[in-house]
Write a protein that holds these residues in place. Structure first.
Motif, mmCIF file in Angstrom:
data_model
loop_
_atom_site.group_PDB
_atom_site.id
_atom_site.type_symbol
_atom_site.label_atom_id
_atom_site.label_comp_id
_atom_site.label_asym_id
_atom_site.label_seq_id
_atom_site.Cartn_x
_atom_site.Cartn_y
_atom_site.Cartn_z
ATOM 1 N N SER A 149 -53.158 -34.445 36.760
ATOM 2 C CA SER A 149 -53.507 -35.369 35.684
ATOM 3 C C SER A 149 -52.233 -35.670 34.905
ATOM 4 N N ARG A 159 -64.078 -36.667 41.087
ATOM 5 C CA ARG A 159 -64.361 -35.376 40.473
ATOM 6 C C ARG A 159 -63.150 -34.821 39.728
ATOM 7 N N GLU A 160 -61.962 -34.967 40.328
ATOM 8 C CA GLU A 160 -60.759 -34.443 39.694
ATOM 9 C C GLU A 160 -60.486 -35.135 38.357
ATOM 10 N N ASP A 219 -62.949 -33.785 35.754
ATOM 11 C CA ASP A 219 -62.537 -32.449 35.308
ATOM 12 C C ASP A 219 -61.369 -32.520 34.339
ATOM 13 N N SER A 220 -60.388 -33.377 34.629
ATOM 14 C CA SER A 220 -59.227 -33.517 33.739
ATOM 15 C C SER A 220 -59.636 -34.087 32.390
ATOM 16 N N LYS A 249 -62.584 -33.892 30.998
ATOM 17 C CA LYS A 249 -63.355 -32.872 30.281
ATOM 18 C C LYS A 249 -62.427 -31.866 29.619
ATOM 19 N N GLU A 250 -61.355 -31.465 30.321
ATOM 20 C CA GLU A 250 -60.387 -30.516 29.729
ATOM 21 C C GLU A 250 -59.742 -31.102 28.482
ATOM 22 N N TYR A 278 -64.076 -37.040 27.946
ATOM 23 C CA TYR A 278 -65.005 -37.543 28.949
ATOM 24 C C TYR A 278 -66.322 -37.909 28.299
#
Length: 146
Positions: A40, A130-131, A134-135, A137-138, A142
């Motif tokens: 990311s 998906r990746e 996830d990035s 969300k971190e 998101y």
């Protein structure tokens, strides 16, 4: 008689060992260029990639950053809410590629710019790689579509 059985066992073990080494070598050869790590923009800011390393960069296309150059060259910025990376791509973009949408590009860094050889974009209004999710969300940015 025992000597013949012993020789046959050794021959079978040697043949199995050679087949195993050959299989591992073929698998390694097949994967030599096929494994691209995903990063990311925030991960790239913390830990820049090695020069010439091919990897995948994903995030959202930053609003207002899309610039079409002469010919097929396109420049834009990819963000995950925490960092932003400039991207240059020469070629035909996917039809659904747009600002504010998720994308993943495969390529390498040239200076401070990610030069993509391939761009993948979402294929409908609910899909995002998906990746990328996830990035995002971190980073805490998101917002899932309903």
């Amino acid at each position: 008689m025992k000597s013949l059985k012993k020789k046959r066992r050794i021959q079978i073990l040697l043949a199995a060992g050679i087949a195993l080494v050959l299989a591992v070598a073929l698998i390694g050869y097949g994967f030599r260029d096929g494994i691209n790590l995903y990063r990311s923009p925030s991960q790239m800011a913390e830990n820049p990639p090695a020069s010439g390393e091919v990897f995948r960069l994903g995030g959202l296309v930053e609003d207002g950053s899309l610039q079409r150059g002469l010919g097929e060259t396109v420049s834009f910025r990819v963000t995950d809410g925490g960092a932003s990376i400039p991207v240059r791509f020469t070629g035909v973009l996917p039809d659904l590629f747009a600002e504010g949408q998720g994308m993943i590009g495969t390529g390498s860094m040239q200076g401070d710019t990610f030069v993509a050889s391939e761009i993948l974009a979402k294929h409908d209004e609910k899909y995002m790689p998906r990746e990328v999710i996830d990035s995002l969300k971190e980073q805490g940015v998101y917002e899932p579509n309903s």
